[in-house]
Design a protein around this motif. Sequence first.
Motif, PDB file in Angstrom:
ATOM      1  N   LEU A   1       0.766  -1.154   0.152  1.00  0.00           N
ATOM      2  CA  LEU A   1      -0.132   0.001   0.052  1.00  0.00           C
ATOM      3  C   LEU A   1       0.860   1.225   0.167  1.00  0.00           C
ATOM      4  N   THR A   2       2.115   1.172   0.652  1.00  0.00           N
ATOM      5  CA  THR A   2       2.952   2.371   0.677  1.00  0.00           C
ATOM      6  C   THR A   2       3.561   2.474  -0.884  1.00  0.00           C
ATOM      7  N   ALA A   3       3.592   1.612  -1.492  1.00  0.00           N
ATOM      8  CA  ALA A   3       4.172   1.444  -2.962  1.00  0.00           C
ATOM      9  C   ALA A   3       3.129   2.205  -3.872  1.00  0.00           C
ATOM     10  N   GLU A   4       1.737   1.715  -3.522  1.00  0.00           N
ATOM     11  CA  GLU A   4       0.589   2.247  -4.287  1.00  0.00           C
ATOM     12  C   GLU A   4       0.485   3.683  -3.930  1.00  0.00           C
ATOM     13  N   LEU A   5       0.647   3.982  -2.732  1.00  0.00           N
ATOM     14  CA  LEU A   5       0.267   5.513  -2.620  1.00  0.00           C
ATOM     15  C   LEU A   5       1.587   6.342  -3.275  1.00  0.00           C
ATOM     16  N   THR A   6       2.420   5.840  -2.922  1.00  0.00           N
ATOM     17  CA  THR A   6       3.785   6.715  -3.552  1.00  0.00           C
ATOM     18  C   THR A   6       3.620   6.730  -5.250  1.00  0.00           C
TER      19      THR A   6
END
Length: 628
Positions: A239-244
């Motif tokens: 989810l961090t990667a998607e948010l980035t």
Amino acid sequence: MCGIAGLFYPGTPKPIEPARIAAMTDALAHRGPDGSGVWAAPGIALGHRRLAIIDLGGGAQPMASADGDLVTVFNGEIYNFREVRAELAALGAHFRTDSDTEVLLHGWRAWGPDMLARLNGMFALALWDNTRRQLFLARDRMGVKPLHYIELADGAIAFASELKGLLAHPLVRREVDPRAIEDFMALGYVPDDASFVAGVRKLPAGHFLRLERGRAVPAPVQWWDLDFSRRARGSAADLTAELTDHLRTAVRSRMIADVPLGAFLSGGVDSSAVVALMAEASRQPVKTCTIGFDTASHDETEYAAAIATRFATDHRVRRVDADDFALIDTLVHAFDEPFADASALATYQVCALARETVTVALSGDGADEAFAGYRRYRFHAAEERVRGLVPAGLRSGVFGTLGRAYPKADWAPRPLRARTTLLALAEHGGAAYARAVGVTTPELRGRLYGDAMHRAIGVYRGEQRYVDTMASAPARDALDRAQYADFKHWLPGDILTKVDRTSMAVSLEAREPLLDYRLIEFAATLPVSMRLRGGEGKWLMKRALRPWLPRDILYRPKMGFVTPISAWFRGPLVDQAAALAASPHLLAWFDRRAIERIAVDHRAGRAEHGRTLWQLLMLDRSLARLAG
């Protein structure tokens, strides 16, 4: 960025003098100093003031289709206009300009109202379809750009970007709506489902209005809503990667301009994140600007300077006096309606500083609402957990009794204000949250209002919209409901109104990348623990920003623009506080002795009424201006 205005006769198509529209758009000249235009036909006229941003030579408005059947005026930017343009070209559309405005004409012809779902941007638009004899009005998902309208006595529908555009029409009566006074005193702003001037309506965010010749004015249609009822699945890393990815895309899409572009930089998490991602995407140093205060407790320039150094920005700082209230009348003129968020003073100043070197500035607004950054979310979530442990039938008696018995301590930090917390626990969650976001309590308003005001509003209360919105929210959790209500009321009514009016007052286009709808829709699906964890808001967002921002930026206490209004009413504005009780504009609605009492009690330090006095001062100036 621009200003739009127009007139439409749904009944008999009466002739419209272009000068009438020109007068309405001239009132909006600050929104568009680079050009103006009026188009008129029997029963319909559109006007425009232009702040040229994209296709400086070819984007003039009103813009008509090649066959003349479609005409549009448009305030805002469509950030994905090139992608939509390519899709339309594949369908056979032929473009004559490189502007985002022309995309609206071809998009309407291809898809009608479904065009809106394809647009990523901030906008308020009016489009006349001569074949269907329809006027189509629409507003962007979040309500970044405003649109007001009114039915006039001669049968016309008038619309304009700002209230002052409507007030330039002689048939708009300058009568205040007493319910809007109640809304303002409750919340500190006149929300988007209300208007200061009786009869005026605001097209809600994410809605359109389809006006047809020969038919009555319908209710606006909602074309977009935010859904907190779904939950994203995946690890924190995924989810961090998607948010980035969402953050990068949102910022880069808002860097398209044919004029100088920069960013506001406060030194907080949100503006620092925007600057970091702009620096990553730009070949040139990012132009940044910061307002500093001469009072250390209000000043964030050292944090802004650290970010400017880290990303090698072209940075400008201007220090201002934290006791500078000389802009009050400037703000009253800019907002038209009373507006009590005192941070508008600093927002205006940073916009004026930015406009000296750029025409477009990116801001960090929206992240607190999307990722639960406000302290009130933490308090509300904790209070709801306690409410869940005590049966509803007992809460009012137990907590209400304790709260009423506990000493009042307005001066203390909220965690130490046990009376406030106990009384909040005695209420339903929605009602308690409505109080938390409010300014002047219902009890104090009841004492301040005069007989005429009590008769005019009856049992109506400004907080009820929050209660109703939270009860019907597409949500799973108390935090979801609070955030959803803020997206419906606080964000468009306070934050976005503040940024739009202060930036447009100096002919600056402000863009909010952290309100990209794809980013917002993603944030609404995050598990509560990835928004709020361990008392820390914006948990996942801060995790995503670790590669760019240092810990002392990510995790320092939130400051924001702080204005010492309470001290003003015990010092330089003490005489103005006392004079409020003699204002004929206020005394039409308020009780003289009640105003005198709060001014005296505040000056003596017996009570804290700074925010209420600021509300009354702004309301008094707004009422005086409306009266002409």
